[in-house]
Design a protein around this motif. Sequence first.
Motif, PDB file in Angstrom:
ATOM      1  N   TYR A   3       0.855  -1.185   0.000  1.00 36.84           N
ATOM      2  CA  TYR A   3       0.000   0.000   0.000  1.00 36.84           C
ATOM      3  C   TYR A   3       0.894   1.238   0.000  1.00 36.84           C
ATOM      4  CZ  TYR A   3      -3.782  -3.175   1.279  1.00 36.84           C
ATOM      5  OH  TYR A   3      -4.689  -4.201   1.288  1.00 36.84           O
ATOM      6  N   THR A   4       0.608   2.172  -0.882  1.00 35.61           N
ATOM      7  CA  THR A   4       1.317   3.452  -0.866  1.00 35.61           C
ATOM      8  C   THR A   4       0.367   4.509  -0.312  1.00 35.61           C
ATOM      9  OG1 THR A   4       0.666   4.088  -3.132  1.00 35.61           O
ATOM     10  CG2 THR A   4       2.671   2.759  -2.878  1.00 35.61           C
ATOM     11  N   VAL A   5       0.873   5.331   0.581  1.00 30.91           N
ATOM     12  CA  VAL A   5       0.051   6.363   1.217  1.00 30.91           C
ATOM     13  C   VAL A   5       0.612   7.735   0.831  1.00 30.91           C
ATOM     14  CG1 VAL A   5      -0.840   7.292   3.377  1.00 30.91           C
ATOM     15  CG2 VAL A   5      -0.451   4.819   3.153  1.00 30.91           C
ATOM     16  N   THR A   6      -0.166   8.482   0.066  1.00 27.15           N
ATOM     17  CA  THR A   6       0.210   9.840  -0.331  1.00 27.15           C
ATOM     18  C   THR A   6      -0.712  10.805   0.394  1.00 27.15           C
ATOM     19  OG1 THR A   6       0.900   9.042  -2.509  1.00 27.15           O
ATOM     20  CG2 THR A   6       0.568  11.409  -2.267  1.00 27.15           C
ATOM     21  N   LEU A   7      -0.183  11.455   1.405  1.00 27.18           N
ATOM     22  CA  LEU A   7      -0.993  12.325   2.253  1.00 27.18           C
ATOM     23  C   LEU A   7      -1.284  13.674   1.606  1.00 27.18           C
ATOM     24  CD1 LEU A   7       0.900  11.539   5.575  1.00 27.18           C
ATOM     25  CD2 LEU A   7      -1.400  10.741   4.964  1.00 27.18           C
ATOM     26  N   ASN A   8      -0.385  14.120   0.730  1.00 27.76           N
ATOM     27  CA  ASN A   8      -0.527  15.442   0.099  1.00 27.76           C
ATOM     28  C   ASN A   8      -0.412  15.272  -1.416  1.00 27.76           C
ATOM     29  OD1 ASN A   8      -0.910  18.200   0.084  1.00 27.76           O
ATOM     30  ND2 ASN A   8       1.210  18.707   0.550  1.00 27.76           N
ATOM     31  N   PRO A   9      -1.450  14.705  -2.056  1.00 22.11           N
ATOM     32  CA  PRO A   9      -1.356  14.356  -3.475  1.00 22.11           C
ATOM     33  C   PRO A   9      -1.253  15.584  -4.365  1.00 22.11           C
ATOM     34  CG  PRO A   9      -3.622  14.207  -2.745  1.00 22.11           C
ATOM     35  CD  PRO A   9      -2.792  14.452  -1.512  1.00 22.11           C
ATOM     36  N   LYS A 131      -0.416  -8.010   8.545  1.00 21.40           N
ATOM     37  CA  LYS A 131       0.938  -8.100   9.088  1.00 21.40           C
ATOM     38  C   LYS A 131       1.988  -8.335   8.015  1.00 21.40           C
ATOM     39  CE  LYS A 131       3.710 -10.515  12.578  1.00 21.40           C
ATOM     40  NZ  LYS A 131       3.703 -11.536  13.655  1.00 21.40           N
ATOM     41  N   ASP A 132       1.661  -9.103   6.983  1.00 20.21           N
ATOM     42  CA  ASP A 132       2.637  -9.449   5.945  1.00 20.21           C
ATOM     43  C   ASP A 132       2.739  -8.397   4.844  1.00 20.21           C
ATOM     44  OD1 ASP A 132       3.223 -11.824   7.236  1.00 20.21           O
ATOM     45  OD2 ASP A 132       1.711 -12.964   6.127  1.00 20.21           O
ATOM     46  N   ASP A 133       2.011  -7.299   4.960  1.00 17.50           N
ATOM     47  CA  ASP A 133       2.006  -6.268   3.922  1.00 17.50           C
ATOM     48  C   ASP A 133       3.155  -5.275   4.100  1.00 17.50           C
ATOM     49  OD1 ASP A 133      -0.274  -7.344   2.759  1.00 17.50           O
ATOM     50  OD2 ASP A 133      -1.631  -6.085   3.939  1.00 17.50           O
ATOM     51  N   ILE A 134       3.370  -4.491   3.049  1.00 20.85           N
ATOM     52  CA  ILE A 134       4.323  -3.377   3.065  1.00 20.85           C
ATOM     53  C   ILE A 134       3.521  -2.089   2.888  1.00 20.85           C
ATOM     54  CG2 ILE A 134       6.226  -2.237   1.838  1.00 20.85           C
ATOM     55  CD1 ILE A 134       7.175  -5.027   0.973  1.00 20.85           C
ATOM     56  N   VAL A 135       3.838  -1.084   3.695  1.00 24.27           N
ATOM     57  CA  VAL A 135       3.188   0.222   3.565  1.00 24.27           C
ATOM     58  C   VAL A 135       4.260   1.283   3.338  1.00 24.27           C
ATOM     59  CG1 VAL A 135       1.764   1.985   4.675  1.00 24.27           C
ATOM     60  CG2 VAL A 135       1.250  -0.442   5.036  1.00 24.27           C
ATOM     61  N   LEU A 136       4.121   2.010   2.244  1.00 24.12           N
ATOM     62  CA  LEU A 136       5.024   3.126   1.933  1.00 24.12           C
ATOM     63  C   LEU A 136       4.285   4.435   2.182  1.00 24.12           C
ATOM     64  CD1 LEU A 136       7.486   4.587   0.652  1.00 24.12           C
ATOM     65  CD2 LEU A 136       6.401   4.192  -1.591  1.00 24.12           C
ATOM     66  N   ILE A 137       4.822   5.251   3.077  1.00 19.53           N
ATOM     67  CA  ILE A 137       4.301   6.596   3.313  1.00 19.53           C
ATOM     68  C   ILE A 137       5.308   7.571   2.713  1.00 19.53           C
ATOM     69  CG2 ILE A 137       3.571   8.290   5.031  1.00 19.53           C
ATOM     70  CD1 ILE A 137       3.055   5.960   6.940  1.00 19.53           C
ATOM     71  N   ALA A 138       4.860   8.359   1.743  1.00 25.42           N
ATOM     72  CA  ALA A 138       5.827   9.169   0.990  1.00 25.42           C
ATOM     73  C   ALA A 138       5.284  10.564   0.702  1.00 25.42           C
ATOM     74  CB  ALA A 138       6.167   8.468  -0.327  1.00 25.42           C
ATOM     75  N   GLY A 139       6.190  11.535   0.729  1.00 23.87           N
ATOM     76  CA  GLY A 139       5.844  12.895   0.368  1.00 23.87           C
ATOM     77  C   GLY A 139       5.646  13.802   1.565  1.00 23.87           C
ATOM     78  N   ILE A 164       7.113  -1.063   7.403  1.00 26.53           N
ATOM     79  CA  ILE A 164       6.823   0.361   7.191  1.00 26.53           C
ATOM     80  C   ILE A 164       8.004   1.040   6.504  1.00 26.53           C
ATOM     81  CG2 ILE A 164       6.098   2.519   8.251  1.00 26.53           C
ATOM     82  CD1 ILE A 164       5.290   0.889  10.736  1.00 26.53           C
ATOM     83  N   ALA A 165       7.747   1.568   5.326  1.00 26.44           N
ATOM     84  CA  ALA A 165       8.757   2.328   4.579  1.00 26.44           C
ATOM     85  C   ALA A 165       8.327   3.789   4.538  1.00 26.44           C
ATOM     86  CB  ALA A 165       8.896   1.778   3.157  1.00 26.44           C
ATOM     87  N   CYS A 166       9.268   4.701   4.782  1.00 26.26           N
ATOM     88  CA  CYS A 166       8.961   6.131   4.784  1.00 26.26           C
ATOM     89  C   CYS A 166       9.929   6.883   3.885  1.00 26.26           C
ATOM     90  CB  CYS A 166       9.032   6.704   6.197  1.00 26.26           C
ATOM     91  SG  CYS A 166       7.679   6.176   7.268  1.00 26.26           S
ATOM     92  N   ASP A 167       9.381   7.591   2.907  1.00 27.68           N
ATOM     93  CA  ASP A 167      10.169   8.493   2.073  1.00 27.68           C
ATOM     94  C   ASP A 167       9.706   9.904   2.402  1.00 27.68           C
ATOM     95  OD1 ASP A 167      11.828   9.620   0.228  1.00 27.68           O
ATOM     96  OD2 ASP A 167      10.832   8.797  -1.540  1.00 27.68           O
ATOM     97  N   LEU A 168      10.203  10.404   3.533  1.00 24.03           N
ATOM     98  CA  LEU A 168       9.785  11.686   4.084  1.00 24.03           C
ATOM     99  C   LEU A 168      10.997  12.599   4.228  1.00 24.03           C
ATOM    100  CD1 LEU A 168       7.543  10.159   6.912  1.00 24.03           C
ATOM    101  CD2 LEU A 168       6.733  11.107   4.734  1.00 24.03           C
ATOM    102  N   SER A 169      10.766  13.815   4.683  1.00 23.26           N
ATOM    103  CA  SER A 169      11.878  14.745   4.886  1.00 23.26           C
ATOM    104  C   SER A 169      11.604  15.613   6.114  1.00 23.26           C
ATOM    105  CB  SER A 169      12.069  15.638   3.654  1.00 23.26           C
ATOM    106  OG  SER A 169      10.895  16.404   3.404  1.00 23.26           O
ATOM    107  N   GLY A 170      12.622  16.330   6.535  1.00 24.70           N
ATOM    108  CA  GLY A 170      12.462  17.278   7.629  1.00 24.70           C
ATOM    109  C   GLY A 170      12.016  16.633   8.928  1.00 24.70           C
ATOM    110  N   GLU A 171      11.112  17.315   9.628  1.00 23.48           N
ATOM    111  CA  GLU A 171      10.637  16.835  10.920  1.00 23.48           C
ATOM    112  C   GLU A 171       9.857  15.526  10.790  1.00 23.48           C
ATOM    113  OE1 GLU A 171      11.462  18.131  13.889  1.00 23.48           O
ATOM    114  OE2 GLU A 171      12.772  19.427  12.706  1.00 23.48           O
TER     115      GLU A 171
END
Length: 307
Positions: A3-9, A131-139, A164-171
């Motif tokens: 699952y990819t999660v884009t909070l600010n599309p 439990k066996d899934d991958i979640v990418l939170i990015a942006g 849990i994979a995160c492609d984030l920046s800053g705080e």
Amino acid sequence: MIYTVTLNPTIDRLLFLEGTLTKGKNNRLEKIAYDIGGKGHHGSYAMNQQKVKNQALGFCGTTNENKLEKILADKDIQHDFVEVYGKATRESYVILEAEVGGSILITEKGFRVTDYDSELLYEKIESKVQKDDIVLIAGSLPPGFELNDLEDLLNRLKKIGCFIACDLSGEALKKAVEIGVNFIKPNRFEIQELIPSEANFLDRLRELSKKIDYVIVSLGKDGSICSHAGELLQVSTPIVGLVNDTGAGDCFVGTFLASFSLKKPLKECLSLASACAADHIQYSDSTTFSIKAARKLQKKVTIQTLT
């Protein structure tokens, strides 16, 4: 499942100039094109190229939803968004100058989300992720979605026990490290902010790796360094002609996670991700690359163990 999660599309509006951008001059456009924006959406597109099942989650505005839906359909990106009524999904302006490599990116802030919107997203994610899934939170984080909301989301995912994979920046990136996610992709400057000490770069990376399973540090044209299980791997990037580098890092992350989900060896995950990102920058839009061409470029990728 990923699952990819884009909070600010965002919707990318590609502006092709007839010449070079010049202040004080009437800069004429040759053409305008549209592409999907948002780091998570780019990741979903990259996963599709390896035929890895994934679904894009996050928020979207309703007033220009048809435009977003058309682009997603063209890219064959499966999705299930929380609709924020009366709001418009933001646009990013990617300026491409004639015969000049690279791009200029101008982004809007995005619409404000409420606590109610966030709770709907949490419920949707918790109903889907196993439990066996991958979640990418990015942006980036949209207005109204604060660090404590990100912390809440990450803690809910930690409770599920997924990767849990995160492609984030800053705080937001600092918060992901504090929570202890499984994957991050900072650049070399962010490493210094995450581990403020007098230690050298590699020692800081080793220190960070005690908490995060996979740390991939972007070095731009110099490739990347991956830290995992006490080992440091330096990954080169193939030399190609640069057209538009928007989305290259997202292509890398999406490709890496797709390969990772297929249980490929780490070095193969890294080399293909580097090759796909390199192939991507030869195209004018924000997502396109050829997996077939990338597999040829993959042969040019070198991976060395650092001591």
